[in-house]
Design a protein around this motif. Sequence first.
Motif, PDB file in Angstrom:
ATOM      1  N   TYR A 122     -13.276 -11.539  13.783  1.00  0.00           N
ATOM      2  CA  TYR A 122     -11.871 -11.378  14.117  1.00  0.00           C
ATOM      3  C   TYR A 122     -11.649 -11.708  15.588  1.00  0.00           C
ATOM      4  O   TYR A 122     -12.526 -11.494  16.422  1.00  0.00           O
ATOM      5  CB  TYR A 122     -11.428  -9.924  13.870  1.00  0.00           C
ATOM      6  N   LEU A 123     -10.468 -12.182  15.902  1.00  0.00           N
ATOM      7  CA  LEU A 123     -10.059 -12.404  17.281  1.00  0.00           C
ATOM      8  C   LEU A 123      -9.209 -11.214  17.711  1.00  0.00           C
ATOM      9  O   LEU A 123      -8.337 -10.771  16.963  1.00  0.00           O
ATOM     10  CB  LEU A 123      -9.237 -13.684  17.404  1.00  0.00           C
ATOM     11  N   SER A 124      -9.472 -10.698  18.896  1.00  0.00           N
ATOM     12  CA  SER A 124      -8.715  -9.576  19.442  1.00  0.00           C
ATOM     13  C   SER A 124      -7.913 -10.062  20.646  1.00  0.00           C
ATOM     14  O   SER A 124      -8.462 -10.674  21.559  1.00  0.00           O
ATOM     15  CB  SER A 124      -9.687  -8.463  19.861  1.00  0.00           C
ATOM     16  N   PHE A 125      -6.619  -9.793  20.630  1.00  0.00           N
ATOM     17  CA  PHE A 125      -5.723 -10.161  21.731  1.00  0.00           C
ATOM     18  C   PHE A 125      -5.106  -8.898  22.309  1.00  0.00           C
ATOM     19  O   PHE A 125      -5.064  -7.849  21.660  1.00  0.00           O
ATOM     20  CB  PHE A 125      -4.598 -11.077  21.220  1.00  0.00           C
ATOM     21  N   ASP A 126      -4.581  -9.018  23.505  1.00  0.00           N
ATOM     22  CA  ASP A 126      -3.827  -7.923  24.123  1.00  0.00           C
ATOM     23  C   ASP A 126      -4.612  -6.611  24.148  1.00  0.00           C
ATOM     24  O   ASP A 126      -4.085  -5.552  23.805  1.00  0.00           O
ATOM     25  CB  ASP A 126      -2.490  -7.715  23.401  1.00  0.00           C
ATOM     26  N   ASN A 127      -5.886  -6.687  24.535  1.00  0.00           N
ATOM     27  CA  ASN A 127      -6.748  -5.497  24.609  1.00  0.00           C
ATOM     28  C   ASN A 127      -6.817  -4.738  23.283  1.00  0.00           C
ATOM     29  O   ASN A 127      -6.812  -3.513  23.252  1.00  0.00           O
ATOM     30  CB  ASN A 127      -6.305  -4.577  25.740  1.00  0.00           C
ATOM     31  N   GLY A 128      -6.881  -5.476  22.185  1.00  0.00           N
ATOM     32  CA  GLY A 128      -6.999  -4.848  20.878  1.00  0.00           C
ATOM     33  C   GLY A 128      -5.683  -4.428  20.259  1.00  0.00           C
ATOM     34  O   GLY A 128      -5.660  -3.748  19.240  1.00  0.00           O
ATOM     35  N   TYR A 129      -4.574  -4.845  20.841  1.00  0.00           N
ATOM     36  CA  TYR A 129      -3.263  -4.497  20.294  1.00  0.00           C
ATOM     37  C   TYR A 129      -2.906  -5.383  19.110  1.00  0.00           C
ATOM     38  O   TYR A 129      -2.249  -4.944  18.174  1.00  0.00           O
ATOM     39  CB  TYR A 129      -2.202  -4.588  21.394  1.00  0.00           C
ATOM     40  N   THR A 130      -3.330  -6.668  19.162  1.00  0.00           N
ATOM     41  CA  THR A 130      -3.086  -7.606  18.062  1.00  0.00           C
ATOM     42  C   THR A 130      -4.392  -8.312  17.708  1.00  0.00           C
ATOM     43  O   THR A 130      -5.299  -8.429  18.540  1.00  0.00           O
ATOM     44  CB  THR A 130      -2.015  -8.650  18.427  1.00  0.00           C
ATOM     45  N   TYR A 131      -4.482  -8.781  16.473  1.00  0.00           N
ATOM     46  CA  TYR A 131      -5.700  -9.422  15.970  1.00  0.00           C
ATOM     47  C   TYR A 131      -5.366 -10.689  15.200  1.00  0.00           C
ATOM     48  O   TYR A 131      -4.243 -10.865  14.728  1.00  0.00           O
ATOM     49  CB  TYR A 131      -6.465  -8.459  15.047  1.00  0.00           C
TER      50      TYR A 131
END
Length: 69
Positions: A41-50
């Motif tokens: 999985y890709l994690s964006f925004d410090n784990g806020y969105t994936y």
Amino acid sequence: MEKLIYSTFREGYGIDQVNRTMTAGELINFLAQYDEDTPIYLSFDNGYTYGGITEERFEEDYGEDKDDE
């Protein structure tokens, strides 16, 4: 089941602004340590969105070095 999460962020507005990226070979070697069924999985925004990684989202970019034939 183990999951592999890649934390990512925007480094620039063009490829030339990215300081370093793995080659396909480096990525293959890195992923070889995981079971082939491990989801990534890709994690964006410090784990806020994936997001996920799918074959359809890859595109080849030959840039200005492409020879027109």
